[in-house]
Design a protein around this motif. Structure first.
Motif, PDB file in Angstrom:
ATOM      1  N   ALA A  55       0.827  -1.217   0.000  1.00 37.06           N
ATOM      2  CA  ALA A  55       0.000   0.000   0.000  1.00 37.06           C
ATOM      3  C   ALA A  55       0.857   1.262   0.000  1.00 37.06           C
ATOM      4  CB  ALA A  55      -0.946  -0.003   1.197  1.00 37.06           C
ATOM      5  N   ASN A  56       1.974   1.256   0.741  1.00 41.97           N
ATOM      6  CA  ASN A  56       2.795   2.472   0.803  1.00 41.97           C
ATOM      7  C   ASN A  56       3.823   2.548  -0.326  1.00 41.97           C
ATOM      8  OD1 ASN A  56       5.067   0.951   1.543  1.00 41.97           O
ATOM      9  ND2 ASN A  56       5.055   1.629   3.681  1.00 41.97           N
ATOM     10  N   GLY A  57       3.850   1.550  -1.218  1.00 42.28           N
ATOM     11  CA  GLY A  57       4.717   1.595  -2.391  1.00 42.28           C
ATOM     12  C   GLY A  57       6.131   1.106  -2.176  1.00 42.28           C
ATOM     13  N   ALA A  58       6.465   0.620  -0.999  1.00 40.60           N
ATOM     14  CA  ALA A  58       7.824   0.147  -0.738  1.00 40.60           C
ATOM     15  C   ALA A  58       8.090  -1.221  -1.376  1.00 40.60           C
ATOM     16  CB  ALA A  58       8.079   0.084   0.766  1.00 40.60           C
ATOM     17  N   LEU A  59       7.105  -2.100  -1.336  1.00 42.35           N
ATOM     18  CA  LEU A  59       7.251  -3.437  -1.934  1.00 42.35           C
ATOM     19  C   LEU A  59       6.673  -3.377  -3.347  1.00 42.35           C
ATOM     20  CD1 LEU A  59       8.068  -6.411  -1.602  1.00 42.35           C
ATOM     21  CD2 LEU A  59       5.796  -6.841  -0.663  1.00 42.35           C
ATOM     22  N   THR A  60       7.574  -3.356  -4.329  1.00 44.91           N
ATOM     23  CA  THR A  60       7.125  -3.177  -5.713  1.00 44.91           C
ATOM     24  C   THR A  60       7.245  -4.449  -6.553  1.00 44.91           C
ATOM     25  OG1 THR A  60       9.320  -2.363  -6.297  1.00 44.91           O
ATOM     26  CG2 THR A  60       7.644  -0.706  -5.717  1.00 44.91           C
ATOM     27  N   THR A  61       8.225  -5.279  -6.257  1.00 49.35           N
ATOM     28  CA  THR A  61       8.389  -6.530  -7.000  1.00 49.35           C
ATOM     29  C   THR A  61       8.491  -7.689  -6.034  1.00 49.35           C
ATOM     30  OG1 THR A  61      10.788  -6.271  -7.081  1.00 49.35           O
ATOM     31  CG2 THR A  61       9.545  -5.417  -8.954  1.00 49.35           C
ATOM     32  N   TYR A  62       7.825  -8.788  -6.395  1.00 52.56           N
ATOM     33  CA  TYR A  62       7.884  -9.988  -5.556  1.00 52.56           C
ATOM     34  C   TYR A  62       7.506 -11.192  -6.407  1.00 52.56           C
ATOM     35  CZ  TYR A  62       3.025  -8.447  -5.195  1.00 52.56           C
ATOM     36  OH  TYR A  62       1.757  -7.985  -5.473  1.00 52.56           O
ATOM     37  N   SER A  63       8.064 -12.335  -6.041  1.00 50.00           N
ATOM     38  CA  SER A  63       7.761 -13.584  -6.726  1.00 50.00           C
ATOM     39  C   SER A  63       8.082 -14.742  -5.798  1.00 50.00           C
ATOM     40  CB  SER A  63       8.553 -13.715  -8.032  1.00 50.00           C
ATOM     41  OG  SER A  63       9.941 -13.783  -7.754  1.00 50.00           O
ATOM     42  N   VAL A  64       7.559 -15.917  -6.143  1.00 52.16           N
ATOM     43  CA  VAL A  64       7.832 -17.132  -5.377  1.00 52.16           C
ATOM     44  C   VAL A  64       8.204 -18.237  -6.360  1.00 52.16           C
ATOM     45  CG1 VAL A  64       6.822 -18.930  -3.886  1.00 52.16           C
ATOM     46  CG2 VAL A  64       6.290 -16.531  -3.464  1.00 52.16           C
ATOM     47  N   GLN A  65       9.227 -19.007  -5.983  1.00 54.17           N
ATOM     48  CA  GLN A  65       9.620 -20.181  -6.758  1.00 54.17           C
ATOM     49  C   GLN A  65       9.660 -21.385  -5.833  1.00 54.17           C
ATOM     50  OE1 GLN A  65      13.381 -19.439  -8.647  1.00 54.17           O
ATOM     51  NE2 GLN A  65      12.450 -18.324 -10.342  1.00 54.17           N
ATOM     52  N   ASP A  66       9.326 -22.559  -6.385  1.00 54.91           N
ATOM     53  CA  ASP A  66       9.419 -23.774  -5.590  1.00 54.91           C
ATOM     54  C   ASP A  66      10.845 -24.316  -5.647  1.00 54.91           C
ATOM     55  OD1 ASP A  66       9.709 -25.234  -7.962  1.00 54.91           O
ATOM     56  OD2 ASP A  66       7.713 -26.107  -7.870  1.00 54.91           O
ATOM     57  N   GLU A  67      11.066 -25.440  -4.985  1.00 54.75           N
ATOM     58  CA  GLU A  67      12.418 -26.005  -4.884  1.00 54.75           C
ATOM     59  C   GLU A  67      12.977 -26.454  -6.232  1.00 54.75           C
ATOM     60  OE1 GLU A  67      10.641 -30.320  -3.417  1.00 54.75           O
ATOM     61  OE2 GLU A  67      11.564 -28.978  -1.986  1.00 54.75           O
ATOM     62  N   ASN A  68      12.138 -26.555  -7.246  1.00 57.39           N
ATOM     63  CA  ASN A  68      12.580 -26.898  -8.599  1.00 57.39           C
ATOM     64  C   ASN A  68      12.716 -25.662  -9.483  1.00 57.39           C
ATOM     65  OD1 ASN A  68      12.531 -29.734  -8.018  1.00 57.39           O
ATOM     66  ND2 ASN A  68      10.313 -29.654  -8.192  1.00 57.39           N
ATOM     67  N   ASN A  69      12.708 -24.489  -8.854  1.00 57.10           N
ATOM     68  CA  ASN A  69      12.815 -23.202  -9.549  1.00 57.10           C
ATOM     69  C   ASN A  69      11.662 -22.930 -10.501  1.00 57.10           C
ATOM     70  OD1 ASN A  69      15.255 -22.490  -8.240  1.00 57.10           O
ATOM     71  ND2 ASN A  69      16.385 -23.774  -9.680  1.00 57.10           N
ATOM     72  N   VAL A  70      10.509 -23.473 -10.174  1.00 56.15           N
ATOM     73  CA  VAL A  70       9.297 -23.221 -10.955  1.00 56.15           C
ATOM     74  C   VAL A  70       8.527 -22.095 -10.284  1.00 56.15           C
ATOM     75  CG1 VAL A  70       7.107 -24.210 -11.759  1.00 56.15           C
ATOM     76  CG2 VAL A  70       9.186 -25.614 -11.741  1.00 56.15           C
ATOM     77  N   GLY A  71       8.122 -21.112 -11.069  1.00 58.92           N
ATOM     78  CA  GLY A  71       7.382 -19.977 -10.531  1.00 58.92           C
ATOM     79  C   GLY A  71       6.015 -20.378 -10.004  1.00 58.92           C
ATOM     80  N   VAL A  72       5.609 -19.742  -8.920  1.00 58.03           N
ATOM     81  CA  VAL A  72       4.316 -19.990  -8.287  1.00 58.03           C
ATOM     82  C   VAL A  72       3.415 -18.791  -8.578  1.00 58.03           C
ATOM     83  CG1 VAL A  72       3.150 -20.300  -6.064  1.00 58.03           C
ATOM     84  CG2 VAL A  72       5.340 -21.415  -6.486  1.00 58.03           C
ATOM     85  N   GLN A  73       2.148 -19.069  -8.864  1.00 55.58           N
ATOM     86  CA  GLN A  73       1.208 -17.988  -9.190  1.00 55.58           C
ATOM     87  C   GLN A  73       0.897 -17.157  -7.950  1.00 55.58           C
ATOM     88  OE1 GLN A  73      -2.350 -19.336 -11.114  1.00 55.58           O
ATOM     89  NE2 GLN A  73      -3.338 -17.354 -10.970  1.00 55.58           N
ATOM     90  N   LEU A  74       1.026 -15.845  -8.090  1.00 53.80           N
ATOM     91  CA  LEU A  74       0.717 -14.899  -7.025  1.00 53.80           C
ATOM     92  C   LEU A  74      -0.335 -13.915  -7.527  1.00 53.80           C
ATOM     93  CD1 LEU A  74       4.328 -13.948  -5.831  1.00 53.80           C
ATOM     94  CD2 LEU A  74       2.840 -15.714  -4.908  1.00 53.80           C
ATOM     95  N   SER A  75      -1.194 -13.483  -6.609  1.00 45.11           N
ATOM     96  CA  SER A  75      -2.180 -12.453  -6.924  1.00 45.11           C
ATOM     97  C   SER A  75      -2.203 -11.442  -5.792  1.00 45.11           C
ATOM     98  CB  SER A  75      -3.577 -13.053  -7.067  1.00 45.11           C
ATOM     99  OG  SER A  75      -3.620 -14.007  -8.089  1.00 45.11           O
ATOM    100  N   LYS A  76      -2.326 -10.175  -6.155  1.00 43.74           N
ATOM    101  CA  LYS A  76      -2.475  -9.129  -5.142  1.00 43.74           C
ATOM    102  C   LYS A  76      -3.959  -8.973  -4.846  1.00 43.74           C
ATOM    103  CE  LYS A  76      -2.466  -4.642  -5.599  1.00 43.74           C
ATOM    104  NZ  LYS A  76      -2.298  -3.261  -5.815  1.00 43.74           N
ATOM    105  N   THR A  77      -4.316  -8.956  -3.570  1.00 48.65           N
ATOM    106  CA  THR A  77      -5.716  -8.802  -3.178  1.00 48.65           C
ATOM    107  C   THR A  77      -6.072  -7.322  -3.067  1.00 48.65           C
ATOM    108  OG1 THR A  77      -5.259  -8.839  -0.802  1.00 48.65           O
ATOM    109  CG2 THR A  77      -5.607 -10.978  -1.884  1.00 48.65           C
ATOM    110  N   SER A  78      -7.344  -7.054  -2.942  1.00 46.13           N
ATOM    111  CA  SER A  78      -7.807  -5.666  -2.841  1.00 46.13           C
ATOM    112  C   SER A  78      -7.336  -4.981  -1.552  1.00 46.13           C
ATOM    113  CB  SER A  78      -9.336  -5.616  -2.922  1.00 46.13           C
ATOM    114  OG  SER A  78      -9.899  -6.358  -1.857  1.00 46.13           O
ATOM    115  N   ASP A  79      -6.983  -5.772  -0.535  1.00 41.10           N
ATOM    116  CA  ASP A  79      -6.476  -5.180   0.703  1.00 41.10           C
ATOM    117  C   ASP A  79      -4.945  -5.251   0.773  1.00 41.10           C
ATOM    118  OD1 ASP A  79      -6.501  -7.912   0.989  1.00 41.10           O
ATOM    119  OD2 ASP A  79      -7.427  -7.934   2.970  1.00 41.10           O
ATOM    120  N   ASN A  80      -4.302  -5.307  -0.401  1.00 41.39           N
ATOM    121  CA  ASN A  80      -2.840  -5.248  -0.541  1.00 41.39           C
ATOM    122  C   ASN A  80      -2.116  -6.385   0.171  1.00 41.39           C
ATOM    123  OD1 ASN A  80      -2.594  -2.868  -2.210  1.00 41.39           O
ATOM    124  ND2 ASN A  80      -3.365  -1.751  -0.429  1.00 41.39           N
TER     125      ASN A  80
END
Length: 147
Positions: A55-80
């Motif tokens: 919400a305050n703009g400090a966290l701009t990029t983020y991602s998650v990968q599993d132990e096999n380096n496969v990206g995990v789907q992330l979604s931002k909610t309406s309450d940040n």
């Protein structure tokens, strides 16, 4: 008037319908097919003043990968908050890594088969590993202090 020929025709047609219905019932399962997917995991990232970092703009990029380096789907909610989707559909423990412009975190998810009327999995335990990780298990989400 019903002739013998019409009677035989109707009887044969009824036999065919009966056999079709019987065969259909044999091939259709009586149980309902259902699947219980594991509930998603929700993270809220805050600073030491409890301000939401998205919400305050400090966290701009983020991602998650599993132990096999496969990206995990992330979604931002309406309450940040961040919804980590499609994790936990396995038996055992799997390691994940959260990457961000502020700090990277390691965590693991322990899951097991769901023991209910339907097939599926449930998340039993979420563990954060590393030094200086302040995580609070709130009602329905994890509050993580990133600094």
């Amino acid at each position: 008037m019903l002739t013998l020929r019409k009677f035989i025709y109707i009887r044969n047609t009824m036999k065919k319908i009966f056999i079709f219905l019987l065969a259909t019932l044999l091939f259709i399962s009586c149980e309902k097919d259902c699947y219980n997917a594991p509930l998603p995991i929700i993270f809220e990232f805050v600073n030491s003043s409890n301000e939401n970092l998205i919400a305050n703009g400090a966290l701009t990029t983020y991602s998650v990968q599993d132990e096999n380096n496969v990206g995990v789907q992330l979604s931002k909610t309406s309450d940040n908050r961040v919804l980590v989707e499609n994790v936990g559909a396995y038996n055992g423990t799997k390691k994940y890594k959260f990457f961000s412009n502020i700090k990277d975190l390691d965590f693991s998810i322990q899951s097991s088969e769901f023991n209910g009327g339907c097939d599926g999995y449930q998340i039993n335990k979420l563990t954060f590993t590393g030094i200086d990780i302040d995580v609070t298990d709130e009602k329905g989400y994890y509050k993580i202090v990133l600094e």
